[in-house]
Each structure stands twice: as C-alpha cells, then as structure tokens.
Design a protein around this motif. Structure first.
Motif, mmCIF file in Angstrom:
data_model
loop_
_atom_site.group_PDB
_atom_site.id
_atom_site.type_symbol
_atom_site.label_atom_id
_atom_site.label_comp_id
_atom_site.label_asym_id
_atom_site.label_seq_id
_atom_site.Cartn_x
_atom_site.Cartn_y
_atom_site.Cartn_z
ATOM 1 N N GLY A 2 -2.913 48.441 47.055
ATOM 2 C CA GLY A 2 -3.547 47.134 47.087
ATOM 3 C C GLY A 2 -2.612 45.962 46.950
ATOM 4 O O GLY A 2 -3.054 44.829 46.711
ATOM 5 N N ALA A 47 -5.754 45.674 41.050
ATOM 6 C CA ALA A 47 -6.057 46.777 41.964
ATOM 7 C C ALA A 47 -6.221 48.040 41.142
ATOM 8 O O ALA A 47 -5.544 48.232 40.131
ATOM 9 C CB ALA A 47 -4.953 46.947 43.005
ATOM 10 N N GLY A 75 -7.681 52.435 41.567
ATOM 11 C CA GLY A 75 -8.145 53.421 42.522
ATOM 12 C C GLY A 75 -7.825 54.843 42.135
ATOM 13 O O GLY A 75 -7.250 55.124 41.075
ATOM 14 N N SER A 134 -10.051 52.919 46.569
ATOM 15 C CA SER A 134 -9.396 51.852 45.823
ATOM 16 C C SER A 134 -10.087 50.513 46.008
ATOM 17 O O SER A 134 -10.938 50.338 46.897
ATOM 18 C CB SER A 134 -7.926 51.725 46.256
ATOM 19 O OG SER A 134 -7.841 51.342 47.618
ATOM 20 N N LYS A 135 -9.695 49.568 45.165
ATOM 21 C CA LYS A 135 -10.177 48.193 45.215
ATOM 22 C C LYS A 135 -9.005 47.265 44.931
ATOM 23 O O LYS A 135 -8.220 47.498 44.015
ATOM 24 C CB LYS A 135 -11.275 47.977 44.161
ATOM 25 C CG LYS A 135 -11.983 46.633 44.243
ATOM 26 C CD LYS A 135 -12.836 46.551 45.492
ATOM 27 C CE LYS A 135 -13.656 45.262 45.544
ATOM 28 N NZ LYS A 135 -14.408 45.156 46.820
ATOM 29 N N SER A 136 -8.881 46.194 45.729
ATOM 30 C CA SER A 136 -7.813 45.208 45.552
ATOM 31 C C SER A 136 -8.425 43.811 45.625
ATOM 32 O O SER A 136 -9.040 43.458 46.637
ATOM 33 C CB SER A 136 -6.743 45.373 46.636
ATOM 34 O OG SER A 136 -5.769 44.357 46.549
ATOM 35 N N GLU A 137 -8.247 43.027 44.546
ATOM 36 C CA GLU A 137 -8.896 41.721 44.446
ATOM 37 C C GLU A 137 -7.935 40.664 43.933
ATOM 38 O O GLU A 137 -6.910 40.965 43.319
ATOM 39 C CB GLU A 137 -10.092 41.798 43.481
ATOM 40 C CG GLU A 137 -11.181 42.763 43.904
ATOM 41 C CD GLU A 137 -12.259 42.862 42.860
ATOM 42 O OE1 GLU A 137 -13.425 42.534 43.168
ATOM 43 O OE2 GLU A 137 -11.944 43.256 41.715
ATOM 44 N N ASN A 156 -11.899 39.886 47.755
ATOM 45 C CA ASN A 156 -11.077 40.956 48.316
ATOM 46 C C ASN A 156 -9.783 40.399 48.901
ATOM 47 O O ASN A 156 -9.791 39.379 49.597
ATOM 48 C CB ASN A 156 -11.834 41.693 49.426
ATOM 49 C CG ASN A 156 -13.067 42.409 48.909
ATOM 50 O OD1 ASN A 156 -13.069 42.923 47.797
ATOM 51 N ND2 ASN A 156 -14.115 42.435 49.718
ATOM 52 N N ASP A 206 -7.346 45.071 51.164
ATOM 53 C CA ASP A 206 -8.263 45.943 50.429
ATOM 54 C C ASP A 206 -8.890 46.955 51.387
ATOM 55 O O ASP A 206 -9.495 46.583 52.391
ATOM 56 C CB ASP A 206 -9.355 45.112 49.757
ATOM 57 C CG ASP A 206 -10.427 45.974 49.116
ATOM 58 O OD1 ASP A 206 -10.084 46.743 48.205
ATOM 59 O OD2 ASP A 206 -11.597 45.881 49.539
ATOM 60 N N THR A 256 -11.385 50.219 50.964
ATOM 61 C CA THR A 256 -12.146 51.039 50.027
ATOM 62 C C THR A 256 -11.854 52.519 50.229
ATOM 63 O O THR A 256 -11.572 53.248 49.270
ATOM 64 C CB THR A 256 -13.661 50.782 50.196
ATOM 65 O OG1 THR A 256 -13.910 49.380 50.111
ATOM 66 C CG2 THR A 256 -14.447 51.511 49.111
#
Length: 791
Positions: free
Chosen positions: A171, A612, A614, A635-638, A658, A662, A664
């Motif tokens: 991420g 991030a 995951g 995963s998640k990236s913000e 996001n 990002d 998912t």
C-alpha cells in the motif's frame, strides 16, 4: 593427602583438558561458480548435527565459528550440485569452494531439506528472493524479460496498471521504495513510461525485496528496499550471450582480465520499434537504450575491488513538436577488505544521477531537471560466533536537486532563461544490527539506525505568515496559496533545517518444530525525499524535493507477524504474514495543485498521514516438473489530511480516503512446467481489484458552461483487472556440446484479450448532447517471439 589438596590437583590436571575441549575455531572463505568464477550470494553452509549454519554475503564470503571437533557439513545453492564434506576443526581454516551447475533434480532435493530448515529458524521475514532463471521463465509483455514485472507477482507487491512506472509495496507509493543497483540509488526504474524496467536480466546476479523487518543498514525510504547486484563477469573464459526480440535486443560480453583474478562485463540493450513507424506514416520516435559495465579485480586473498556502472536513456520525438529524453547514470567503486577470518568490510564510493530533458521546438526552449547524489558507505560484518553476528557502518550522501531550468534554443524564441531554485541536502546515518541465535528454537535480530538530514542553504526561501505557505479561505472553504511576505537568502554552507531520527529494528523467530516457525518484526524508518506527483503513476516530469522548513520527513512504524511452514519433505512451502503500517507526514496536494515548474511547491502541499494493513499468503511448489506459486494479498491503503484548525476542512473533508494504489484483492498464480529437456511451458494469471479513482457525480450550468461536480477523492474504482499470459520455451539442442547454444521463446500476453481499463474519461457526446464515459485500454492480446543465445 587432604581433600582440599586433591581438589587443587584435579583442577590442575583437568582444567586444561576442559579448556582445550571448549576452544573454538573459525572456518571462512569464498564460494564461487566453477564455470565463471563468479561469487555466489546466499549459499548455505550447513552443519546438520549442530543444527546451525551460515550463508555467504553479497560478495560470496562466509564465516562460522565452531568448537573443536570433527563435523560433517553441506554446501548448497539452488540450481547447483551440493557438496558434502567432513572437516576437522582443530585450527582456524580458510576454505574456498567452487559449485557446479546441477543437471538432475535429485541434487536439488538434497539441497532443499536443510536449507529450508535454516530459513525457518532465521528471524528474517517479509523478504522475497527471485532467481534470474525463474524470472527468465516468466511470460512478459513484448517478449522482454522484466524484473519489475516479475516482483509484482509476489504477495504485497503491485503497480498502478499497464504502462505504469515503478511498483507499490504494501500500500505504499512508488517513491517510498529504495531501489539499489550495486548499492547505487536508481531514481526512475522504468523505460518507455513503464513498459520495461531499466534492469537488463542478463547482467543481474541476485535480487532481494525487503517489504518489512528491514535491516538497519538500509534507510531513506518507508515502504521497501529492492537490492539488486550485477554479475561480476567470467574470470575463466570469454563468453557472450544475448537475445533478439520483436521490439528490442540485448548483448552481453564477459571474460577474464587476469585469469581467475580479474574480469570484465559489458552489456547493452536497445529497443527499435520506432524503425517501423514510417510504415504507418508516423513521424515519431520512441526507444530506449542502456549499458551495464563492471570490472572486478582480486588484489590478494584479503582485498578485492569493483568498478561498476549503468547508463540508460529513453528518447521520445513527436514530429517537429518536441524531443524528450530521460534516464539514470550510476557509477560505483567498491573495496572489499578482510580484516580477519571473522571481520569483513566493504567501502563504496557512489555517484547517482537522474536526468530529465525536454525540448519544445514549437516554442523554442529546453527544459532540464533532475536529482544527483554522491554517496560514501562503509559497512562491516563481524562473525563473532556461530550464534552471534554483528553488522555496523555509516552512510553519507550529498544531494543536489534541480527542479527545472529553461533555456531558449534560438535568439528569436522570445523565452528568457530561467532557473528554478536549486536545493541541496546532506543525509547521514550510523547503524548497528545484530543477529543472535538465543537457543535452538529462538532467534532474534535487533538493531538501530541513527539518521540525520540537513537542508542546506539556497539562494532564496520564501517567508510566510505563521510559517504556513498554504492558507485556508473560510468563505469559499478551499485551500489557497499563501502570500509571500518576505524572502530569506542563504549561503550553501548554511543549514536551513535539521532532522534527526532514531530508527529501531527488531525481528523474532520461534521454531515450533523442524518444519514450522512463527516470526514477528517491527521497524521504524525515515524518508527525507519526496517525489512530487499527483498522478497514480509517476511520470519522468515529476521532480524530487527534500524535507525542509515546510516539508517534514515521512516516518514509518510497521509491525508484522508471520507463520512459515514446509510440507512433504520441503517440496512445498507456505508463508502467511499480516502487517500494519502507519506513516506520519505523508504529503498531500490541495485541489487544483500545479506541480510543474513550481518554484514554491510548498504552497500546494499539506502534511497528512497514511496507513496500510493486510494479509499476505504465498504457497510455493519448489520441485518437480511443475513448479511455481500462488500469491494472495488482502489489504487496505488509506490516506488522511485533517484540517490544521477546527475551522479547516482538510483534504477530502478530513476523512480517510483510498490511496491510488489501494488494491483490496490481489491474486497471482505463476507456474512453470517442464515437458522434457526441449520444451517447457510457463504461465501467469493475475487478478486485482480495480484501481481507486474519482468520478463526477453531477454537473451544473454557469454562464452557459457545463461544470462537473466530483465525488469525494478516490470513492469509485476502475473495473477489476485480470489477464492470463502464456509462454513456451524451446531448446532445440539441450545436450549439445557446441559453444553456441540457443533457445526460442514464444509468448502471448493477455491471451484472452481482456480490455483492462487504464482510465475512464467523461465527456459530452457532441451529436446527442448526452454525457458518456469512455474507457481507455492500453493493451489487448500481444504475441511475441524472441531468440536467446550464448557462446
């Protein structure tokens, strides 16, 4: 005789024997390829009865200290025949070994068993290695083997889509990856805007990707480290190899300078698809070329020197409109010195330069920008005992940032010469790292890096009220450029701003049994350089900026936990990791930010934060006719940039949103099947959640003009991305004893012709007056053929 006297006499007789029995000796040396005399990285030296071992370092050196005794040991390396010997440790010994390439899979089974047990025990985690042979088997676009495309098939690694530059790790953004070629920094890793990487696979010996648990000797980036080493060259015989493809070809020559004492390597690569443009009435050019060089000399048993370099350029020309060229130049001088059989050192003097040039012929001016650094590194590795090793050293970089220069190309152009303000910085670091085998089941790696960054003087620096270069218009509820209220001037030797950060590193491994272990890691890292780009995929026009008075360094805290297991006599391995990353001071851009030729970049950026997290799964089949792996990432990236005060809205109303990278779900299935000695098949299947993007969700009329209204940042996504690639390798004479050997590679990229969306644009249909969306797809099905040879 009294009891006291008997005790003294017993001690006098037995103590020397006890001391002698506990005396320790060191075995050290180098391990090389028997054919080329090339040093081998990561070779395993294993003592099964002691359940201990070591591996060769980046220069093929190993060292291990053992108690006096007679031991059996194995030397093993994937793709090479293992060596099994017995040694009597009654004094310090130096033994060099030469490994020969294996031809039967049985040898690889012997190799793998103890190797995997050693890897299970080591505290190192979140690290992926790919052999060059594995990479060369993978099908890639236009038949060109690509290292960067290959690592995106690993868990936790992706990119922004087809035709995009660089790669994203867990991420993170592209600029958060430290890419090293023979220890020199590569600032732009792509050719032709992401179609190819800058790394010629024929010149590469080894690569490692560190995603977490990063050792203290690395610093300066907060997402990953891609550490790549070039071959040293064949010091036994002269050899050449290369390949001829549809759009590019390559050739590499290597041979001895002094037999078994020195070698040279010279490799070149170039594309030539533009030569066919006139057939389609295209008055344009688009090509790349690069050169890899290396000279290696063995001065004596304790000293080696290396001189390596890389030069690459991309060239674009569109008719008489503009010319564009960009690329990397690196040069590295290294000196290996062996102080003793336990202390290995390496000193490096490195020059690295990234250049970007643009000539706009229709307005008659040149644009030049880039970044340059000089780097001094001194690293030492101390093999104190078989259970305890230390690495320590220092690193100093002097950086020059050229955000842009404009020069007229003719006297009548009407353009005045103009230089954006150059910036300078000095980055230093000290580090120490320990690897400690506490017991037969528990190992720990711990260290710390102390980094500092000095922003040096520049000709002018803007001054703003309250030191805030971005102001907030409460009436319009938007961020704007703040008014400049003064200018400071400095000498080059002045220090505008200084930063110091302590970066601890920790990794743990607990062996559950011979076949499984759990591992955990924590690392803090600092990043003082920022790539100014508000696109999902960086372009060569983006510029690097240093931290300073208005831009703070990025600070990462990452934790990871993993489970590792081998199955069925190590034919299968399973790696499962979960991670969480928190990044402070991640730069964000105000709406409408203009980054090109901006001499006050601080007026359009704000300091925010990112996170991030995951789960990564990697299942590998290591042996047999069918080999490969399945990689899955959830995963998640913000990113978030809240308002600086209660009245400010922040970016995206201060909400998390996001990041452009990002994904998912990210699934890769990579396989290779050997039909026989002549034919082999390879395939890749990739599925990724669509890339985040921002779409208009309405429009309004103003003075007869339709103005779109956009949703919150990165709320929508492009359609899911997926494709299947296939390739067939044909070796017509696998058992030939002739010097010339060749093979054909037939490939199909995106075999079912999936039209993956690179972007979606919205516009008004002039005929119907209705707004409509149009999808841009870069590649459909692409067949390729190439011929590889060596002699």
């Amino acid at each position: 005789m009294t009891s006291k006297l008997r005790v003294h006499l017993w001690l006098m007789l037995c103590l020397p024997i006890y001391i002698t029995a506990q005396e320790k000796f060191t075995l050290s040396g180098k391990i090389t390829d028997a054919l080329s005399n090339e040093t081998l990285i990561g070779v395993n030296i294993i003592f099964p009865e002691l359940q201990t071992g070591t591996i060769t370092n980046e220069y093929g050196f190993y060292s291990i200290t053992l108690s006096e005794g007679i031991y059996k040991f194995q030397i093993s390396y994937l793709g090479f025949n293992s060596i099994s010997e017995t040694i009597t440790m009654d004094k310090n010994k130096t033994l060099n070994f030469k490994l020969t390439e294996s031809t039967e899979s049985l040898d690889e089974i012997v190799i793998t068993e103890n190797v995997e047990k050693l890897n299970i025990r080591k505290p190192q985690m979140s690290v992926n290695s790919l052999s060059i042979n594995t990479i060369k088997q993978m099908p890639v676009i236009l038949g060109e083997v690509d290292i960067l495309k290959s690592i995106t098939l690993l868990p936790g690694v992706s990119n922004a889509g087809e035709g995009s530059s660089g790669f994203n790790v867990r991420g993170g953004a592209v600029d958060q990856n430290l890419i090293l070629l023979d220890e020199a920094t590569i600032f732009n890793s792509s050719h032709l805007f992401g179609l190819f990487s800058v790394f010629n696979p024929d010149a590469i010996k080894d690569l490692k990707l560190y995603k977490g648990g990063i050792p203290a000797k690395y610093g300066g980036r907060v997402s990953s480290v891609l550490d790549i080493y070039q071959k040293e060259g064949n010091s036994n015989k002269f050899h050449m190899n290369g390949g001829i493809g549809i759009v590019s070809s390559r050739l590499l020559a290597e041979g001895p300078i002094v037999k078994e004492k020195g070698s040279f390597l010279f490799g070149g690569r170039s594309s030539y698809a533009h030569l066919f443009f006139p057939l389609f009435d295209l008055d344009s050019k688009a090509y790349f070329y690069d050169l890899n060089t290396k000279i290696s000399l063995n001065i004596n048993k304790n000293n080696n020197i290396y001189l390596s370099g890389y030069f690459g350029r991309d060239v674009f020309q569109i008719s008489d409109s503009f010319d564009n060229s960009y690329g990397n130049t690196v040069l590295n001088f290294r000196w290996n010195h062996l102080y003793s059989d336990k202390l290995f050192s390496n000193m490096s003097l490195i020059y690295s330069d990234y250049y970007y040039g643009l000539t706009l012929k229709f307005v008659e001016f040149d644009w030049i920008s880039g970044i340059r650094n000089f780097n001094l590194k001194y690293d030492l590795k101390h093999y104190i005992s078989s259970n305890f090793k230390l690495e320590y050293g220092l690193n100093s970089l002097y950086l020059t940032f050229n955000p842009g220069e404009i020069h007229p190309t003719t006297e009548t152009s009407g353009i005045n010469p103009y230089d954006l303000i150059k910036k300078y910085a000095f980055e230093n670091a000290l580090y120490i790292d320990a690897e400690h085998q506490i017991s037969s089941k528990f190992a720990i790696s711990y260290g710390v890096r102390l980094s500092s960054f000095d922003r040096l003087g520049q000709t002018e620096l803007n001054i703003y009220e309250n030191d805030e270069p971005v102001s907030f218009n409460e009436e319009l509820q938007v961020y704007e450029k703040a008014e400049v209220i003064g200018v400071d001037t400095f000498h080059r030797s002045d220090v505008i701003e200084s930063f110091v950060n302590v970066e601890p590193r920790l990794a743990l491994a607990y062996q559950l049994n011979d076949n499984s272990s759990i591992k955990a890691s924590y690392n803090r890292m600092s990043q003082y350089l920022h790539l100014l780009s508000n696109t999902s995929s960086p372009t060569p026009l983006d510029v690097w900026a240093p931290s300073g008075k208005y831009i703070k360094p990025q600070l990462l805290d990452q934790v990871a936990l993993g489970y590792f297991k081998t199955f069925k006599d190590n034919r299968y391995t399973l790696e499962v990791e979960t991670f969480y990353k928190d990044i402070k001071n991640r730069i964000d851009y105000i709406d409408g930010a203009n980054l090109i030729a901006n001499d006050a970049i601080e007026q359009v950026i704000l300091n925010g934060k990112a996170r991030a997290y995951g789960l990564e799964v990697l299942l590998k089949k290591n042996e047999g006719q069918l080999t490969g792996w399945i990689a899955y990432t959830l995963s998640k990236s913000e990113q978030q940039t809240p308002g600086r005060t209660a009245s400010e809205t922040g970016i995206n109303n201060g909400n998390w949103y996001n990041t452009p990278y990002d994904k998912t779900h990210d699934i890769s299935i990579t396989s290779s099947y050997e039909l026989n000695k002549k034919w082999s098949l390879s395939s890749n299947f990739i599925f990724q959640t669509g890339q985040p993007t921002t779409f208009p969700n309405g429009q309004y009329e103003y003075n007869g003009i339709s103005i779109p209204n956009y949703e919150a940042r990165n709320t929508s996504r492009l359609p899911n991305y997926h494709r299947l690639d296939l390739s067939v390798n044909y070796n017509p004479n696998p058992n030939s004893t002739k010097r010339w050997k060749g093979e054909w590679v037939f490939g199909v990229y995106n075999i079912y012709n999936r039209k993956n969306a690179a972007s979606i644009a919205f516009k008004e249909n002039r005929d119907t007056g209705v707004n409509e969306a149009s999808r841009l797809s870069l590649f459909g099905i692409i067949p390729s053929i190439s011929y590889n040879f060596k002699f």
